[in-house]
Design a protein around this motif. Structure first.
Motif, mmCIF file in Angstrom:
data_model
loop_
_atom_site.group_PDB
_atom_site.id
_atom_site.type_symbol
_atom_site.label_atom_id
_atom_site.label_comp_id
_atom_site.label_asym_id
_atom_site.label_seq_id
_atom_site.Cartn_x
_atom_site.Cartn_y
_atom_site.Cartn_z
ATOM 1 N N VAL A 27 0.820 -1.136 0.241
ATOM 2 C CA VAL A 27 0.114 0.515 -0.419
ATOM 3 C C VAL A 27 1.202 1.254 -0.032
ATOM 4 N N ALA A 28 1.629 1.883 -1.159
ATOM 5 C CA ALA A 28 1.482 3.443 -1.518
ATOM 6 C C ALA A 28 1.090 4.391 0.359
ATOM 7 N N HIS A 29 1.483 4.730 0.532
ATOM 8 C CA HIS A 29 1.231 5.476 1.800
ATOM 9 C C HIS A 29 1.101 6.868 1.484
ATOM 10 N N ARG A 30 0.082 7.912 1.416
ATOM 11 C CA ARG A 30 -0.064 8.762 0.131
ATOM 12 C C ARG A 30 0.224 8.896 -0.734
ATOM 13 N N GLY A 31 -0.351 7.597 -1.379
ATOM 14 C CA GLY A 31 0.184 7.274 -2.949
ATOM 15 C C GLY A 31 2.077 7.520 -3.328
ATOM 16 N N ALA A 32 1.420 7.183 -4.504
ATOM 17 C CA ALA A 32 3.136 6.730 -4.704
ATOM 18 C C ALA A 32 4.183 8.595 -5.143
ATOM 19 N N TRP A 33 4.849 8.634 -4.596
ATOM 20 C CA TRP A 33 5.146 9.833 -4.429
ATOM 21 C C TRP A 33 6.769 9.943 -4.403
ATOM 22 N N LYS A 34 7.028 9.519 -3.375
ATOM 23 C CA LYS A 34 8.708 10.063 -3.324
ATOM 24 C C LYS A 34 9.189 9.849 -4.305
ATOM 25 N N THR A 35 10.005 8.450 -5.002
ATOM 26 C CA THR A 35 10.751 8.063 -6.571
ATOM 27 C C THR A 35 11.007 9.168 -6.747
ATOM 28 N N ASN A 36 9.708 9.817 -7.785
ATOM 29 C CA ASN A 36 9.136 10.922 -8.177
ATOM 30 C C ASN A 36 9.360 12.275 -8.111
ATOM 31 N N ASN A 37 9.868 12.338 -6.467
ATOM 32 C CA ASN A 37 8.934 14.065 -6.098
ATOM 33 C C ASN A 37 8.059 14.570 -6.626
ATOM 34 N N LEU A 38 6.718 13.243 -6.316
ATOM 35 C CA LEU A 38 5.252 13.978 -6.269
ATOM 36 C C LEU A 38 5.379 15.013 -4.935
ATOM 37 N N PRO A 39 3.828 15.117 -4.907
ATOM 38 C CA PRO A 39 3.173 15.870 -3.465
ATOM 39 C C PRO A 39 2.791 14.742 -2.960
ATOM 40 N N GLU A 40 2.812 14.344 -2.112
ATOM 41 C CA GLU A 40 2.067 13.413 -1.210
ATOM 42 C C GLU A 40 0.548 13.725 -1.091
ATOM 43 N N ASN A 41 0.125 12.619 -1.223
ATOM 44 C CA ASN A 41 -1.427 13.240 -1.965
ATOM 45 C C ASN A 41 -2.191 13.835 -2.969
ATOM 46 N N SER A 42 -1.112 13.784 -3.531
ATOM 47 C CA SER A 42 -1.654 14.067 -4.924
ATOM 48 C C SER A 42 -1.978 13.396 -6.074
ATOM 49 N N ILE A 43 -3.221 13.857 -7.542
ATOM 50 C CA ILE A 43 -3.455 13.229 -8.695
ATOM 51 C C ILE A 43 -2.620 12.451 -8.724
ATOM 52 N N ALA A 44 -1.177 13.170 -8.836
ATOM 53 C CA ALA A 44 -0.167 12.216 -9.563
ATOM 54 C C ALA A 44 0.398 11.290 -8.422
ATOM 55 N N ARG A 47 -2.203 8.421 -9.545
ATOM 56 C CA ARG A 47 -2.265 7.768 -9.991
ATOM 57 C C ARG A 47 -0.576 7.462 -10.619
ATOM 58 N N HIS A 48 0.712 7.077 -9.955
ATOM 59 C CA HIS A 48 1.636 6.932 -10.011
ATOM 60 C C HIS A 48 1.883 5.039 -9.571
ATOM 61 N N ALA A 49 0.891 5.328 -9.000
ATOM 62 C CA ALA A 49 0.725 4.231 -7.664
ATOM 63 C C ALA A 49 -0.385 3.163 -8.153
ATOM 64 N N ILE A 50 -0.882 3.500 -8.953
ATOM 65 C CA ILE A 50 -2.087 2.818 -9.847
ATOM 66 C C ILE A 50 -1.524 2.435 -11.424
ATOM 67 N N ASP A 51 -0.399 3.436 -11.900
ATOM 68 C CA ASP A 51 0.742 2.469 -13.122
ATOM 69 C C ASP A 51 1.540 1.231 -12.244
ATOM 70 N N LEU A 52 2.432 1.744 -11.228
ATOM 71 C CA LEU A 52 2.619 0.419 -11.283
ATOM 72 C C LEU A 52 1.685 -0.467 -10.615
ATOM 73 N N LYS A 53 0.141 -0.306 -10.541
ATOM 74 C CA LYS A 53 -0.533 -1.424 -10.135
ATOM 75 C C LYS A 53 -0.184 -2.457 -8.448
ATOM 76 N N LEU A 54 0.061 -1.958 -7.976
ATOM 77 C CA LEU A 54 0.100 -1.691 -7.020
ATOM 78 C C LEU A 54 -0.795 -2.023 -6.259
ATOM 79 N N PRO A 55 -1.286 -3.099 -4.969
ATOM 80 C CA PRO A 55 -2.306 -3.527 -4.519
ATOM 81 C C PRO A 55 -3.535 -2.319 -3.929
ATOM 82 N N GLY A 56 -2.480 -1.351 -3.336
ATOM 83 C CA GLY A 56 -3.263 -0.659 -2.242
ATOM 84 C C GLY A 56 -2.727 1.312 -2.508
#
Length: 258
Positions: A27-44, A47-56
């Motif tokens: 489960v990506a905490h506040r989305g998958a933000w860290k690697t790509n330096n995205l804002p936490e809890n952002s739409i981006a 989307r990155h968590a979904i693109d990684l096909k993460l379970p949550g």
């Protein structure tokens, strides 16, 4: 001999599937933000968590002074207290990638796009105004999820036990996980809460709760796991879900465990 090989191959598949299905799901905490330096809890980040096909992909919900449901971790946004501020005033300030402060509606709609794998793990934040306001926020969140036919892709978590009980009153089946770490799996089972989602230090202190949860079919989630050694301990204990800021690292540790 050929039949034996086929049988052995099928047995391996079954064993591997039984070990990997619904265990140590990321489960990506506040989305998958860290690697790509995205804002936490952002739409981006979602989307990155979904693109990684993460379970949550986990996210946090607050209710503004004019009843808008917005996605943000802290109680304040740009030094404005969310519960005491109208959405129009909050949305004047963008996230550092140019996004405006996302609403729950926008988050759900994005979560439904090209998404076959990722559950949206919705943390309803306890109200800092009153317990009753928190319970009302829970109802409004649930109504929004239902409005957009997203019930099957949402799991609810909260530090406020009454928020979870409020949702259980109106939905007998939806996934609910408690965050505070002060109740045993058997205690939450009595209130028909489906899972415990505690900081890993809680399970280090109460390792017996791991077995208790498994024996009673209580979902095991754990947060927020970013250290490789802690990841390995959790993987060995076969939790259902692992919440992390480092989904890529965790994915590699899980692969290494096979």
């Amino acid at each position: 001999m050929k039949i034996f090989r086929i049988f052995l191959f099928m047995l391996i598949i079954v064993v591997f599937s039984s070990c990997s299905t619904n265990k140590n799901a990321i489960v990506a905490h506040r989305g998958a933000w860290k690697t790509n330096n995205l804002p936490e809890n952002s739409i981006a980040a979602l989307r990155h968590a979904i693109d990684l096909k993460l379970p949550g992909s986990e996210f946090d919900v607050w209710r503004t002074a004019d009843d808008s449901l917005v996605i943000n971790h802290d109680a304040h946004y740009n030094k404005l207290i969310i519960e005491e501020t109208k959405y129009a005033d909050l949305s004047k300030f963008t996230l550092f990638n140019g996004e405006k402060l996302p609403t729950l509606r926008e988050y759900i709609l994005e979560g439904k796009k090209n998404n076959k794998y990722t559950t949206l793990v919705c943390e309803i934040k306890p109200s800092e105004i009153s317990k009753e306001r928190g319970k009302m926020t829970a109802l409004k969140v649930f109504e929004t999820v239902k409005k957009f036919n997203a019930e099957k892709m949402i799991s609810y978590i909260s530090f406020d036990y009454e928020i979870l009980k409020q949702i259980r009153e109106i939905d007998s089946k939806t996934s609910l996980q408690y965050l505070e770490g002060n109740k045993s799996p058997l205690e939450i089972k009595k209130d028909k809460i489906t899972g415990v989602d505690y900081h890993y230090s809680v399970f280090k202190k109460h390792p017996e709760w791991i077995k208790e949860a498994k024996d009673n079919k209580i979902t095991l989630n754990i947060w927020t796991v970013n250290d490789a050694d802690v990841m390995d301990w959790i993987i060995d204990n076969k939790f259902d879900y692992i919440t992390t800021n480092e989904p890529e690292l965790l994915n590699q540790r899980i692969k290494n465990s096979f």
